[in-house]
Design an enzyme around this catalytic site. Structure first.
Site, PDB file in Angstrom:
ATOM      1  NE  ARG A   2      -1.823  -1.016   3.930  1.00 33.21           N
ATOM      2  CZ  ARG A   2      -2.370  -1.051   5.257  1.00 33.21           C
ATOM      3  NH1 ARG A   2      -3.589  -0.823   5.350  1.00 33.21           N
ATOM      4  NH2 ARG A   2      -1.448  -0.968   6.241  1.00 33.21           N
ATOM      5  CG  ASP A   4       1.126   8.159   1.473  1.00 36.82           C
ATOM      6  OD1 ASP A   4       0.800   7.252   2.322  1.00 36.82           O
ATOM      7  OD2 ASP A   4       1.859   8.931   1.776  1.00 36.82           O
ATOM      8  CE1 TYR A  65       6.706   4.693  -1.666  1.00 37.92           C
ATOM      9  CE2 TYR A  65       7.701   3.209   0.016  1.00 37.92           C
ATOM     10  CZ  TYR A  65       6.756   3.707  -0.609  1.00 37.92           C
ATOM     11  OH  TYR A  65       5.436   2.974  -0.327  1.00 37.92           O
ATOM     12  NE  ARG A 152       3.114  13.082   0.766  1.00 35.04           N
ATOM     13  CZ  ARG A 152       1.501  13.044   0.812  1.00 35.04           C
ATOM     14  NH1 ARG A 152       1.025  11.897   1.154  1.00 35.04           N
ATOM     15  NH2 ARG A 152       1.131  14.228   1.063  1.00 35.04           N
TER      16      ARG A 152
END
Length: 204
Positions: A2, A4, A65, A152
């Site tokens: 999962r 965002d 990421y 983030r």
């Protein structure tokens, strides 16, 4: 796995259980046909048979990421919704130094969304690298798993350091405070890319 809403998935993995076996390329093409018909901006690149014990999320041992910051005065046109445009110049060297100060196993409450549903804020951050690529700055992060908004949140804090509004030491101080109020602004989802996921050899 999962991630965002608004984040881009270059190496996202999912699994499905089939009642009847299907040829891998046929399954891939059928899924893509349905996605195209529904107008979804998703494409299945590959389908592969795996053992029944495989779980796309729980079998993962590492996630990677990349966050892309377009660091120049003029705004973007062709990369709209694909990068975070930061017009003010960023100094990469202190950002990189600050990133190295929070590697390892820690309580990442400071960099965790208030709505995060993870049972524990403890995570092991294996890699956090900041580098300039032409007009872009890339922040690359690797860990077994991340908290909601963790990447983030870390990027937003690193940008404050790159602007000189935070000293390098504030990154670790904010982490140690275990206080969401000490976090910098949360970077928008536009620049975040889920690059790939690693699995143990033999699990797929």
């Amino acid at each position: 796995g999962r991630t965002d809403a608004g984040v881009h998935g270059l190496g996202q993995v999912a699994h499905v259980d089939l009642v009847t076996a299907r040829r891998e390329d046929v399954l891939r093409d059928a899924l893509n046909a349905h996605l195209a018909q529904a107008g979804e901006t998703v494409a299945i690149l590959e389908a592969q048979a795996v053992p029944e014990t495989f779980d796309a999320r729980m079998s993962a041992i590492r996630r990677h990421y990349r966050y892309r910051i377009l660091n120049r005065r003029p705004p973007t046109a062709l990369m709209k919704n694909r990068v975070w445009h930061v017009a003010k110049p960023l100094d990469v060297a202190p950002m990189q130094a600050a990133a190295q100060s929070i590697l390892g196993k820690h309580d990442f409450t400071t960099f965790r969304a208030a709505a995060c549903q993870a049972k524990s804020p403890i995570r092991t951050l294996e890699r956090l690298e900041v580098q300039r690529e032409g007009e872009e700055i890339w922040v690359e992060a690797s860990a077994r798993s991340f908290l909601h908004n963790q990447v983030r949140s870390m990027v937003g804090s690193l940008v404050k350091i790159g602007h000189g509004t935070w000293p390098v030491s504030e990154m670790r101080a904010a982490l140690d405070a275990q206080d969401r109020a000490r976090c910098g602004p949360v970077a928008p989802p536009d620049g975040l890319y889920f690059m790939r996921v690693d699995y143990e050899e033999g699990s797929i």
